[in-house]
Design a protein around this motif. Structure first.
Motif, PDB file in Angstrom:
ATOM      1  N   ILE A   1      15.812   1.915 -14.146  1.00  0.00           N
ATOM      2  CA  ILE A   1      15.289   1.836 -15.505  1.00  0.00           C
ATOM      3  C   ILE A   1      13.788   1.604 -15.485  1.00  0.00           C
ATOM      4  N   ASN A   2      13.358   0.645 -14.655  1.00  0.00           N
ATOM      5  CA  ASN A   2      11.946   0.303 -14.603  1.00  0.00           C
ATOM      6  C   ASN A   2      11.636  -0.301 -13.241  1.00  0.00           C
ATOM      7  N   TYR A   3      10.623   0.231 -12.595  1.00  0.00           N
ATOM      8  CA  TYR A   3      10.240  -0.212 -11.254  1.00  0.00           C
ATOM      9  C   TYR A   3       9.808  -1.677 -11.247  1.00  0.00           C
ATOM     10  N   ALA A   4       9.084  -2.104 -12.277  1.00  0.00           N
ATOM     11  CA  ALA A   4       8.620  -3.499 -12.340  1.00  0.00           C
ATOM     12  C   ALA A   4       9.803  -4.457 -12.414  1.00  0.00           C
ATOM     13  N   PHE A   5      10.804  -4.128 -13.229  1.00  0.00           N
ATOM     14  CA  PHE A   5      11.983  -4.994 -13.311  1.00  0.00           C
ATOM     15  C   PHE A   5      12.685  -5.061 -11.966  1.00  0.00           C
ATOM     16  N   GLY A   6      12.740  -3.938 -11.270  1.00  0.00           N
ATOM     17  CA  GLY A   6      13.351  -3.930  -9.934  1.00  0.00           C
ATOM     18  C   GLY A   6      12.606  -4.849  -8.984  1.00  0.00           C
ATOM     19  N   GLN A   7      11.277  -4.828  -9.064  1.00  0.00           N
ATOM     20  CA  GLN A   7      10.467  -5.697  -8.195  1.00  0.00           C
ATOM     21  C   GLN A   7      10.697  -7.174  -8.486  1.00  0.00           C
ATOM     22  N   VAL A   8      10.984  -7.493  -9.744  1.00  0.00           N
ATOM     23  CA  VAL A   8      11.249  -8.887 -10.099  1.00  0.00           C
ATOM     24  C   VAL A   8      12.448  -9.412  -9.313  1.00  0.00           C
ATOM     25  N   PHE A   9      13.406  -8.552  -9.017  1.00  0.00           N
ATOM     26  CA  PHE A   9      14.603  -8.983  -8.285  1.00  0.00           C
ATOM     27  C   PHE A   9      14.510  -8.714  -6.789  1.00  0.00           C
TER      28      PHE A   9
ATOM     29  N   ILE B   1       0.845   8.550 -11.506  1.00  0.00           N
ATOM     30  CA  ILE B   1       2.071   7.861 -11.081  1.00  0.00           C
ATOM     31  C   ILE B   1       1.719   6.753 -10.106  1.00  0.00           C
ATOM     32  N   THR B   2       0.772   7.018  -9.222  1.00  0.00           N
ATOM     33  CA  THR B   2       0.317   6.011  -8.267  1.00  0.00           C
ATOM     34  C   THR B   2      -0.232   4.789  -8.987  1.00  0.00           C
ATOM     35  N   MET B   3      -1.058   5.004 -10.001  1.00  0.00           N
ATOM     36  CA  MET B   3      -1.648   3.884 -10.740  1.00  0.00           C
ATOM     37  C   MET B   3      -0.585   3.096 -11.489  1.00  0.00           C
ATOM     38  N   SER B   4       0.329   3.806 -12.119  1.00  0.00           N
ATOM     39  CA  SER B   4       1.405   3.134 -12.854  1.00  0.00           C
ATOM     40  C   SER B   4       2.278   2.309 -11.906  1.00  0.00           C
ATOM     41  N   ARG B   5       2.619   2.887 -10.765  1.00  0.00           N
ATOM     42  CA  ARG B   5       3.442   2.187  -9.784  1.00  0.00           C
ATOM     43  C   ARG B   5       2.725   0.938  -9.270  1.00  0.00           C
ATOM     44  N   ALA B   6       1.421   1.021  -9.087  1.00  0.00           N
ATOM     45  CA  ALA B   6       0.657  -0.133  -8.604  1.00  0.00           C
ATOM     46  C   ALA B   6       0.727  -1.282  -9.596  1.00  0.00           C
ATOM     47  N   MET B   7       0.526  -0.988 -10.865  1.00  0.00           N
ATOM     48  CA  MET B   7       0.576  -2.042 -11.878  1.00  0.00           C
ATOM     49  C   MET B   7       1.970  -2.654 -11.965  1.00  0.00           C
ATOM     50  N   GLN B   8       2.991  -1.806 -11.931  1.00  0.00           N
ATOM     51  CA  GLN B   8       4.360  -2.315 -12.008  1.00  0.00           C
ATOM     52  C   GLN B   8       4.713  -3.144 -10.779  1.00  0.00           C
ATOM     53  N   ARG B   9       4.275  -2.703  -9.616  1.00  0.00           N
ATOM     54  CA  ARG B   9       4.576  -3.450  -8.389  1.00  0.00           C
ATOM     55  C   ARG B   9       3.909  -4.821  -8.417  1.00  0.00           C
ATOM     56  N   MET B  10       2.648  -4.860  -8.839  1.00  0.00           N
ATOM     57  CA  MET B  10       1.938  -6.145  -8.874  1.00  0.00           C
ATOM     58  C   MET B  10       2.593  -7.100  -9.871  1.00  0.00           C
ATOM     59  N   ALA B  11       2.878  -6.624 -11.074  1.00  0.00           N
ATOM     60  CA  ALA B  11       3.477  -7.491 -12.094  1.00  0.00           C
ATOM     61  C   ALA B  11       4.862  -7.973 -11.670  1.00  0.00           C
TER      62      ALA B  11
ATOM     63  N   THR C   1       0.832  -1.208   0.000  1.00  0.00           N
ATOM     64  CA  THR C   1       0.000   0.000   0.000  1.00  0.00           C
ATOM     65  C   THR C   1       0.865   1.257   0.000  1.00  0.00           C
ATOM     66  N   LEU C   2       1.862   1.289   0.864  1.00  0.00           N
ATOM     67  CA  LEU C   2       2.719   2.474   0.944  1.00  0.00           C
ATOM     68  C   LEU C   2       3.496   2.712  -0.344  1.00  0.00           C
ATOM     69  N   ALA C   3       3.995   1.647  -0.950  1.00  0.00           N
ATOM     70  CA  ALA C   3       4.743   1.807  -2.199  1.00  0.00           C
ATOM     71  C   ALA C   3       3.862   2.388  -3.299  1.00  0.00           C
ATOM     72  N   VAL C   4       2.620   1.951  -3.336  1.00  0.00           N
ATOM     73  CA  VAL C   4       1.685   2.457  -4.349  1.00  0.00           C
ATOM     74  C   VAL C   4       1.329   3.916  -4.074  1.00  0.00           C
ATOM     75  N   MET C   5       1.126   4.277  -2.830  1.00  0.00           N
ATOM     76  CA  MET C   5       0.651   5.620  -2.497  1.00  0.00           C
ATOM     77  C   MET C   5       1.752   6.679  -2.490  1.00  0.00           C
ATOM     78  N   GLN C   6       2.983   6.324  -2.809  1.00  0.00           N
ATOM     79  CA  GLN C   6       4.091   7.281  -2.801  1.00  0.00           C
ATOM     80  C   GLN C   6       4.077   8.260  -3.960  1.00  0.00           C
ATOM     81  N   GLY C   7       3.356   7.948  -5.021  1.00  0.00           N
ATOM     82  CA  GLY C   7       3.383   8.795  -6.205  1.00  0.00           C
ATOM     83  C   GLY C   7       2.939  10.216  -5.920  1.00  0.00           C
ATOM     84  N   ALA C   8       3.615  11.155  -6.561  1.00  0.00           N
ATOM     85  CA  ALA C   8       3.265  12.571  -6.367  1.00  0.00           C
ATOM     86  C   ALA C   8       1.957  12.927  -7.064  1.00  0.00           C
ATOM     87  N   HIS C   9       1.589  12.156  -8.068  1.00  0.00           N
ATOM     88  CA  HIS C   9       0.357  12.391  -8.818  1.00  0.00           C
ATOM     89  C   HIS C   9      -0.398  11.078  -8.955  1.00  0.00           C
ATOM     90  N   LEU C  10      -1.690  11.183  -9.167  1.00  0.00           N
ATOM     91  CA  LEU C  10      -2.553  10.002  -9.237  1.00  0.00           C
ATOM     92  C   LEU C  10      -2.130   9.056 -10.357  1.00  0.00           C
TER      93      LEU C  10
END
Length: 189
Positions: A115-123, A66-76, A55-64
């Motif tokens: 480079i990409n938050y989703a790739f970072g989450q993979v590791f 960014i929050t949505m994009s971060r949520a999708m990348q974090r989940m994937a 939840t905190l990682a998703v809600m960090q975005g400065a704009h809505l």
């Protein structure tokens, strides 16, 4: 290998938001994390803090947006990373093999997270799961991976809901401008 700032090309400065905006954002984040912990606990998960982190990682975005994009990348990224960790834990590696894998995952995380938050989450995800496995007296086993996915998905969904429900008029206006700009000319303001 990064460019250093110069007088002609300084690093961008983050605008200083008024105290009431920062307190409002902190309150929304704390409420979201609390709800995620309670929801995860209600579902019987063993690590409700993972839902709060999602939840905190998703809600960090400065704009809505960014929050949505971060949520999708974090989940994937978390789903892929948990599958990687699950595959590794099924092999029942030795402590030294896990330490070597952890070192490799740390290096890969540092290389790709910018480079990409989703790739970072993979590791990051298998790194966290393997460290949890090492730190648990009897080993957490491969069953820890599905719980990480569940908690992350739960946390991300709660983060999205809290971000949308508690967004400000300015947040929604900014999102509308971005959406309308993309429709009209394909360029963002």
């Amino acid at each position: 290998m990064r460019h250093l700032p110069t007088a002609m090309r300084p690093f961008p400065a983050e605008p200083q938001h008024p105290l009431n905006h920062r307190l409002s954002a902190a309150s929304r984040s704390a409420a979201g994390a609390g709800i995620a912990i309670l929801a995860s606990h209600a579902f019987g998960a063993n690590h409700p803090a993972w839902a709060a982190m999602g939840t905190l990682a998703v809600m960090q975005g400065a704009h809505l947006h960014i929050t949505m994009s971060r949520a999708m990348q974090r989940m994937a990224g978390t789903v892929l990373g948990a599958m990687l960790a699950w595959t590794l834990l099924l092999q029942e590696p030795s402590v030294w093999a896990m330490i070597a894998v952890l070192a490799m995952l740390q290096l890969l995380t540092e290389v790709v997270i910018g480079i990409n938050y989703a790739f970072g989450q993979v590791f990051v995800t298998p790194m966290a799961l393997l460290m949890t496995h090492l730190g648990t007296p009897h080993g957490a086993g491969p069953d820890i991976a599905p719980e990480r996915v569940f908690d992350t998905l739960l946390g991300a969904v709660i983060g999205i809901a809290m971000s949308v429900l508690l967004s400000t008029v300015d947040d929604r206006r900014h999102l509308a401008v971005l959406r309308n700009g993309a429709r009209v000319g394909g360029s963002k303001p």
